[in-house]
Design a protein around this motif. Structure first.
Motif, mmCIF file in Angstrom:
data_model
loop_
_atom_site.group_PDB
_atom_site.id
_atom_site.type_symbol
_atom_site.label_atom_id
_atom_site.label_comp_id
_atom_site.label_asym_id
_atom_site.label_seq_id
_atom_site.Cartn_x
_atom_site.Cartn_y
_atom_site.Cartn_z
ATOM 1 N N VAL B 21 -24.793 56.238 -4.491
ATOM 2 C CA VAL B 21 -24.598 57.522 -3.802
ATOM 3 C C VAL B 21 -23.105 57.677 -3.601
ATOM 4 O O VAL B 21 -22.468 56.789 -3.020
ATOM 5 C CB VAL B 21 -25.300 57.554 -2.440
ATOM 6 N N SER B 22 -22.555 58.803 -4.108
ATOM 7 C CA SER B 22 -21.097 58.951 -3.999
ATOM 8 C C SER B 22 -20.739 60.124 -3.106
ATOM 9 O O SER B 22 -21.554 61.024 -2.897
ATOM 10 C CB SER B 22 -20.498 59.161 -5.395
ATOM 11 N N ALA B 23 -19.517 60.090 -2.571
ATOM 12 C CA ALA B 23 -19.023 61.176 -1.723
ATOM 13 C C ALA B 23 -17.627 61.562 -2.175
ATOM 14 O O ALA B 23 -16.820 60.705 -2.550
ATOM 15 C CB ALA B 23 -18.985 60.723 -0.266
ATOM 16 N N MET B 29 -20.809 55.479 -1.413
ATOM 17 C CA MET B 29 -21.358 55.347 -0.065
ATOM 18 C C MET B 29 -22.401 54.240 -0.003
ATOM 19 O O MET B 29 -22.546 53.558 0.997
ATOM 20 C CB MET B 29 -22.011 56.656 0.379
ATOM 21 N N LYS B 30 -23.163 54.120 -1.098
ATOM 22 C CA LYS B 30 -24.326 53.231 -1.056
ATOM 23 C C LYS B 30 -24.596 52.814 -2.479
ATOM 24 O O LYS B 30 -24.403 53.589 -3.419
ATOM 25 C CB LYS B 30 -25.508 54.064 -0.544
#
Lengths: 258, 211
Positions: B21-23, B29-30
């Motif tokens: 999971v990217s931001a 992120m995860k």
């Protein structure tokens, strides 16, 4: 009686009845008979034709039997114009389902959806209920061949054999006695439907032009909804009359002994 | 940046998705996020998309499919569920609030057996033997073309998947350390251990690993 409680559909009577709905069912009791019989290899739908005036023009598919979608058909008893509105709705629901899911609508879902509409007319809106009872025949991958009946109250039920319209109670009791579950094939169902109709018809004699019969079968994984042509009808009627004559002759033979 | 893979075997569908999971495009992120959603006991949807559309759409479809089950007592078939999903994508596409998602639907039913559907944000939908979404597709579709054949066993399909994951690990600039994998067959949905890229490159294949 409780006349104050029957003019609006949305009111219960003090005895807990909905008079308008009952009056609608009363109207259907005077309409042309329809009967349906479930067989192991198909379903028979038979209907009494009331419009036998010679001046009437040829009907394209059928007078009383409506095709709803590739796997379902229905027959109606009651006010024909009400029936037309409902069958149109049924066809619309069926196509909407096909658009949404890519597969034909399962039989019970179609019946239930229309019955929800019928029920609405007994509860709100201030409009009278539809004066139509409908017999549905269909096939789907979940439950195979099915026969359903719905009435103006919005109730519906699944049946092995049933009848609506004129003299329907007499027909149903006859079916109760004669129908053999699990042992009836399409041919026997056709013979039985002729036998029952001959008893319920207003006129004395059953002829091929007074009755319409449709069969729903599965061939090669495709549903076939077929209206019997006059020639086949006449053959069935003739066969029935011969059997009746035989039965009468048997009875006469037994009489002297008793 | 995300990757979804699907392989249809003899009587099962193998679904795999990366777990990052990217931001803001650059922050991880995860790295253990599950991008697959269970629709019914024998139907799985893996989905990637922007800004929460992925979860929003997947849950919306999943709940509607469950509602159908509650109302009627039986499940939608894979084809029906795929048609329903595509219809929703198509309707929303020409509205003010389209869903920006890519998805794979893998399911098993009695009539059709195993089926895999590839769908994207333009409401493209097609039944395929194998499929990949994301940048990973550029690196793996040729591997799939080379080694896929009809009637693959589970072992062969997992072997092929391992090849693909290794290839992505070798050549794709983004680091995707693990993949969640599930198999859908006549007995339902089975969670397998996460798959990681092996040390060796994809073109050589982890022959020794899986024997």
């Amino acid at each position: 009686m409780s006349r104050r409680y029957d003019s609006r559909t949305t009111i219960f009577s003090p005895e807990g009845r909905l008079y308008q709905v009952e009056y609608a069912m009363e109207a259907i009791g005077h309409a042309g008979t329809c009967l349906g019989i479930l067989a192991s290899d198909g379903i028979v739908l038979a209907a009494e034709k009331r419009n036998t005036n010679k001046l009437l023009d040829e009907i394209s598919f059928s007078e009383k039997i409506y095709k709803l979608h590739d796997d379902m058909a229905c027959s109606v008893a009651g006010i024909t114009s009400d029936a037309n509105v409902l069958t149109n709705q049924l066809r619309l629901f069926a196509q909407r389902h096909l658009l949404q899911y890519g597969e034909p609508i399962p039989c019970e879902q179609l019946v239930a959806t229309l019955c929800d509409i019928k029920q609405a007319y007994t509860q709100f809106g201030g409009k009278r209920p539809f004066g139509v009872s409908i017999l549905y025949v269909g096939w789907d991958k979940h439950h195979g061949f099915q026969l359903y009946q719905s009435d103006p109250s919005g109730n519906y039920g699944g049946w092995k054999a049933t009848c609506i319209g004129n003299n329907s109670s007499a027909a149903v009791s006859m079916l109760k006695q004669e129908y053999k579950e699990g042992e009836t094939n399409l041919k026997q169902a056709l013979d039985l439907s002729i036998k029952v109709l001959s008893k319920t018809l207003d006129t004395n004699k059953l002829t091929a032009d007074k009755v319409e019969i449709a069969t729903l079968t599965r061939e090669n994984n495709v549903t076939c909804i077929r209206i019997l042509p006059t020639s086949e009808m006449e053959a069935l009627v003739k066969k029935f009359e011969e059997e009746e004559a035989k039965a009468e002759a048997e009875k006469k033979k037994d009489k002297p002994s008793s | 940046m995300e990757c979804l893979l699907g392989i249809k075997g003899r009587d099962f569908v193998l679904m795999a998705s990366d777990c990052v999971v990217s931001a803001h495009g650059i922050v991880a992120m995860k790295k253990d996020h599950d991008k697959m959603f269970k629709m019914t006991d024998s139907l799985v949807m893996s989905v990637i998309g922007h800004g929460g559309d992925d979860v929003q759409f997947a849950e919306y479809i999943a709940k509607n499919i469950q509602l159908y089950r509650m109302r009627n007592g039986y499940n939608l078939s894979t084809k029906e569920a795929a048609t329903f999903t595509r219809r929703n994508l198509a309707d929303y596409l020409r509205s003010n609030t389209p869903y920006s998602v890519h998805l794979l639907i893998g399911g098993f039913d009695r009539e059709e057996g195993a089926s895999l559907y590839y769908m994207d944000y333009l409401a493209t939908s097609t039944k395929v033997p194998f499929a990949v979404h994301g940048y990973g597709a550029y690196f793996t579709l040729s591997t799939m073309d080379r080694y896929y054949h009809d009637d693959m066993t589970q072992k062969e399909a997992l072997h092929l998947l391992q090849r693909c994951i290794d290839e992505i690990n070798t050549r794709f600039v983004i680091n995707m350390p693990t993949y969640k994998i599930r198999i859908v067959d006549k007995d339902g949905i089975h969670d397998l251990d996460d798959m990681k890229p092996t040390g060796s490159g994809g073109s050589q294949g982890p022959e020794s690993m899986l024997g």
